[in-house]
Write an enzyme that holds these catalytic residues in place. Sequence first.
Site, PDB file in Angstrom:
ATOM      1  CG  LEU A   1      -1.780   1.212   1.493  1.00 27.14           C
ATOM      2  CD1 LEU A   1      -2.676   1.505   0.306  1.00 27.14           C
ATOM      3  CD2 LEU A   1      -2.637   1.008   2.743  1.00 27.14           C
TER       4      LEU A   1
ATOM      5  CD  GLU B   1      -1.541  -2.696   9.433  1.00 32.60           C
ATOM      6  OE1 GLU B   1      -1.150  -2.021   8.451  1.00 32.60           O
ATOM      7  OE2 GLU B   1      -0.882  -3.609   9.917  1.00 32.60           O
TER       8      GLU B   1
ATOM      9  CB  ALA C   1       0.951   7.358  -0.955  1.00 33.22           C
TER      10      ALA C   1
ATOM     11  NE  ARG D   1      19.414  -1.883  39.526  1.00 30.25           N
ATOM     12  CZ  ARG D   1      20.677  -1.667  39.232  1.00 30.25           C
ATOM     13  NH1 ARG D   1      21.508  -2.690  39.092  1.00 30.25           N
ATOM     14  NH2 ARG D   1      21.133  -0.435  39.050  1.00 30.25           N
TER      15      ARG D   1
ATOM     16  CG  HIS E   1      14.621  -3.004  32.632  1.00 30.16           C
ATOM     17  ND1 HIS E   1      13.247  -3.007  32.751  1.00 30.16           N
ATOM     18  CD2 HIS E   1      14.992  -4.322  32.574  1.00 30.16           C
ATOM     19  CE1 HIS E   1      12.800  -4.253  32.737  1.00 30.16           C
ATOM     20  NE2 HIS E   1      13.838  -5.073  32.642  1.00 30.16           N
ATOM     21  N   GLY E   2      16.463   1.249  34.027  1.00 32.23           N
ATOM     22  CA  GLY E   2      17.596   2.168  34.135  1.00 32.23           C
ATOM     23  C   GLY E   2      18.586   1.982  32.998  1.00 32.23           C
ATOM     24  N   GLY E   3      19.861   2.044  33.326  1.00 29.46           N
ATOM     25  CA  GLY E   3      20.906   1.880  32.304  1.00 29.46           C
ATOM     26  C   GLY E   3      20.807   0.531  31.608  1.00 29.46           C
TER      27      GLY E   3
END
Lengths: 377, 85
Positions: free
Chosen positions: A124, A359, A129, A263, A334-336
Site C-alpha cells: 500500500l 494500520e 503516500a 534489582r 530498567h535504568g541503564g
Amino acid sequence: MKLELSDAQKQARLRFREFVQQRVAPYAGGWDREERVPLDVIDQLRSHGYLGAPLPVDSGGGGMDAITYGLLTEEIGRGCSSLRSLLTVHDMVAFAVRRWGNAELKAGLAARLGSGEALCALALSEADAGSDAASVRTEAVREGDEYVITGRKKWITFGQIADFFLVLARLEDKLTAFLVPSTTPGFSRTPMHGIVGTRASLMAELEFNGCRLASRHLVGRPGFGLSHVFSTALDLGRYSVAWGAVGIAQACLDACLEYTANRRQFGVPLRDHQLIQRKLTDMIVNTRAARLLCYRAGYLREIGDAEAMAETLVAKYFASQAAVSAANDAVHLHGGNGLTEDYPVARYLRDSKVVEIIEGSTEIQQITIARNPPGEL
Amino acid sequence: MADNRKARIKEFLSRFFRNHELKDDEDIFALGFVNSLLALQLVNFLEGEFGFTIEDDELDFENFRTIQNMDALIERKTSAAGVAV
C-alpha cells in the site's frame, strides 16, 4: 454478560505460549540484531497452522475463531513483534483475497494462501503516500484482457520474501486492488535496513516495472480497491496489531515484574518503592484494559456484528498507546540496563512505536473513531 | 416487508448522519458522510442483518447510493436465495 475464555481457548493459549517460549522469545533479540526472521521459524508457524489461522477451513485456513486468533497474535507478539507482523500482513491479504477475489483467482490460490504455503504482503505505502493512502501513484493500465502495473512501493513488511503482493494502484484514476505474484516479469525488490522497530520483519521497497497480469488478478472491482478490498485487509490488520500491542505491553510487564523484584536499590527491591509501584500499576491496568477492548472487538467480529470495525479501531488505538507507554516505562524501570541489548525492553520500545504507526497512526485513529463512533455498549 | 427493511437500514445509517433525516431516495454519497470505513461497514451491516453475501462483481456504488437501492439489492439477493427478511 459472560466474559470468560472457553476451555478450548484456554488450552489454545497454553499451546501458543509454549510455542513462543520455546521457539520464539529466546531468539527474538538475535533476529532483531540480524534484521531477519529465519525461514525455519516461518516453516514452524506454517506447520503449526498459525499462518492463515483466521481464514475459513474451506479456504485452506485454520478456521480459528476471532478470540483464539487474538490470543495467538498476543502470544506471538509477546515474544517477537517482527514475527507477529508476518501473521498480520499474510492474514490481511489472504483474508481480503478470499473476501473479494474472483472465483478464477481463488480457485488456483485460496488453499495456498490459506495454508501459508504462499506468503502474502500488503503493498500500500509509497514514498509519498502513507496515511493519505488515496494518493498512491502506482498506475495500472488495461491492455486487452491484461493489466499492466507500474510504480514503486515502500515500507513493505516481509516484502523481501513474500510470494504475492496485494497492490493498490490507480486504474483510470480509480483506486483498484491487484494481486501480483513476485514471479511476474518486471517485479523487483530491494531490502530496507536500519529500521528502528520490528527490525526482523524483512522490509523491502518494491518496484513494478510494467508488470503484466491476467485479468483474474484484479481483486474487487475498479474503484473499490481502497474502500472495500484494502479496508477489509486493514480491518483485520488493526485487529491483529491491537492484539500484538497487548503482547508487547504484557511482555513489558513480565520483564518489569521480574526486574523490580530482583534489582535492589536503597536496600530494598525496586518494587518496594512507591513510585515504581505506580508505574507497575499503570502497566497492569492499561494492559488489562487493552486486552478487554480486544476481547470486545473479537466478540463482535465473531458474531458478525457491524460494530466490529468501529470497536476494532478503538482497541487498536488504545492498545498501541498502552504498548508505547508500557515500553517507555519498562526501559525507565530498567535504568541503564534498559538501554542495552542485554534486556529485551529496548526492543519492546522500538517495536511499540511501530504498532502505533502501522494500520492507521494514532492521529488517523483519532479522526476515524470520532467520525465513526461505535454504538452503545 | 420492504418498509421494515428500509427502517433497519435507516436506523443503522442514522448514527453516521446525525441531525439529518435521511430520505429513502437520498444519495448518501452526495451528502459527504461516507468514508471508506463506513462504506465497508455498510456492506458488513447489510450482509449480517439480511443474511447474504455481496460478491466482488456486485461492488457497484449504485447498489449503495440510496436506501431504496439498498433495499432493491436485498430484494434481489434474498429472493434469489429464498431467504425471508
